[in-house]
Design a protein around this motif. Sequence first.
Motif, mmCIF file in Angstrom:
data_model
loop_
_atom_site.group_PDB
_atom_site.id
_atom_site.type_symbol
_atom_site.label_atom_id
_atom_site.label_comp_id
_atom_site.label_asym_id
_atom_site.label_seq_id
_atom_site.Cartn_x
_atom_site.Cartn_y
_atom_site.Cartn_z
ATOM 1 N N ILE A 57 1.185 -1.554 -0.093
ATOM 2 C CA ILE A 57 0.259 -0.168 -0.076
ATOM 3 C C ILE A 57 0.996 1.067 0.160
ATOM 4 O O ILE A 57 1.334 1.471 1.243
ATOM 5 C CB ILE A 57 -0.856 -0.393 0.980
ATOM 6 C CG1 ILE A 57 -1.716 -1.363 1.238
ATOM 7 C CG2 ILE A 57 -2.254 1.193 0.982
ATOM 8 C CD1 ILE A 57 -2.473 -1.416 2.644
ATOM 9 N N LEU A 81 -5.813 3.627 0.488
ATOM 10 C CA LEU A 81 -6.059 1.691 1.308
ATOM 11 C C LEU A 81 -5.100 2.655 2.716
ATOM 12 O O LEU A 81 -5.020 2.184 3.621
ATOM 13 C CB LEU A 81 -5.742 0.561 0.975
ATOM 14 C CG LEU A 81 -7.385 -0.530 -0.367
ATOM 15 C CD1 LEU A 81 -6.494 -1.861 -0.488
ATOM 16 C CD2 LEU A 81 -8.469 -1.050 1.624
ATOM 17 N N ALA A 138 -13.405 -0.679 3.581
ATOM 18 C CA ALA A 138 -11.737 -1.524 3.310
ATOM 19 C C ALA A 138 -12.307 -3.366 4.165
ATOM 20 O O ALA A 138 -11.361 -3.476 3.786
ATOM 21 C CB ALA A 138 -11.482 -0.236 4.084
#
Length: 577
Positions: A196, A202, A503
């Motif tokens: 990420i 995210l 998420a």
Amino acid sequence: MYCSLWLLLLLWSRTVAVRAIPPPDPVQCNRTVCTVSNSYGPWGDRKDCHVKTVKYPTTEEELHSSVAYATENKLKLKVVSKFSHSIPKLVCPSSSDSLLISTAKYNSVIRIDSNSTVTADAGVALRDLIDQVEKFGLSLVAAPYWEGVSVAGMITTGAHGSSWWGKGGAVHDHVIGINMIIPANESEGYAKVIQIGPQDELLNAAKVSLGVLGVISKVKFSLEPGFKRSVTYNFTNDDSMEDKFVEHGKKHEFGDITWYPSKHTAVYRYDDRVSINTPGDGVNDFIGFQSNEILVSQSVRTSEKLFESTKSVAGHCTLAATTLSYKKLIANGLKNNGLIFTGYPVVGRQGKMQTSGSCLYSPTTRLDTSCAWDPRIKGLFFYESTAIFDVPKFGDFIKDVKKLRDIKPENFCGIDHYTGIMVRYIKASDAYLGQPEDSVVIDFNYYRADDASTPRLNEDIMEEIEQMAFFKYGARPHWGKNRNLAFTNVRTKYPNFDKFVAAKKQLDHENMLSSDWSDEILFGKGSVRSDGCAMEGLCVCSEDGHCSPSKGYFCKPGLVYNEARVCRYSPSSTSNL
């Protein structure tokens, strides 16, 4: 007598060689089951947390294999660091048929990159990270005041220092990349590593993840050129503190305030960045985190228990006055040359000033000193409440606490002989569970009884402050601290909470990383009221039975915040306030 003895013992302990026993391993196993705890001993509900299997990976590949094993065998999964310093039950899975991963041995990689960033394994200790960064002439700008945390642990719970400047005082706001291992299907080998980066949406979920999205493998931080800090403490009165706190946060990059309400004292920390060439080799060895002679810690606890059992407010106040005087004498543990305090300002490198925790380290095995709260020595045992306020609301909160204080100032001595009320600063964050706007944080510690059913002296005062913060002023709880009631309706306090939940569904759609705590706190499932539940902050009392009527504690309205419901000592349930 006890307070005089405590001071003499404390002074003596500072003159002898320090040989601290390291904190206990949070995971203890027998032939049939493992038990995981935090560094303070009992959890908030005082129920043990059991797990069937514990794995200790040393590499990312081994960590990946552990997650795959849990997924393939449909086990609940949680992660614990070598420190386990979170107060809520974040690391406890909802079933004993589960896998616990310890990152205690996953700590070998600290890589400094050419673009002034550092990447570290999840289990790397904060002190090791800072020391390595400083060797390269760089500095990590933000860190919590307590260094007994791991890289992944501190960002998972939103750990912070104090600053409204730059990227702010929250460590996660200096994170620019995370490797996370998440459950996967059979064709993907039951687990996969996702990287990420700073442009990934995210990242805003992963930076403060509470351990419910996936297993963090590596964390990348932004760094700055090395610098020093210059610190001075100004012990003064608390007049107009409600008007001064904003200017203080704006004027001093790393400033904070420690408030001792019973003493009408505010300690303003003037803490500013200075050039690396500024003379000074100072160290911040905060007194509360230094190694204490075990006899000292035990003596203080014995004093507290005596004051509590005899309802001696005067005893608590004598201890508070003694503690405050000693803190002023030694500048809260600042040391000009690494050995003693000789005068202000104290100037030292960022890595030696930003965090502390000398009680963690053990050069020998001699058992004569420890961290004061080590559960093995029966020393200090306390609650820690931490509330995070929107700036416009904080001044009125201070005014309300002063009104409560002015009714009977000595009722606050039980807070003041710990750390008083610490005031720090956090900048607005993009993290979904970070602070939605510039904020002010308070922390205060207070006595916790050995037994859940034992009432505490002036517990109604602490409970009213707690409810005033979280309910009247809508403060948000620190994710790694607090009693359960602080998390009431927490999802309504974060504008991006639904994005965080989305998420979670994306990364952990089978809820492998969920637990009873996360289900209750984040989603309001399974909370049960019972007799005595208000005594330990598991609920807010709504009837006398939630307190301890057999011991004279009944559910009453607050003295200043009338909507509060607190457990107050009274001769009978119909007695006057």
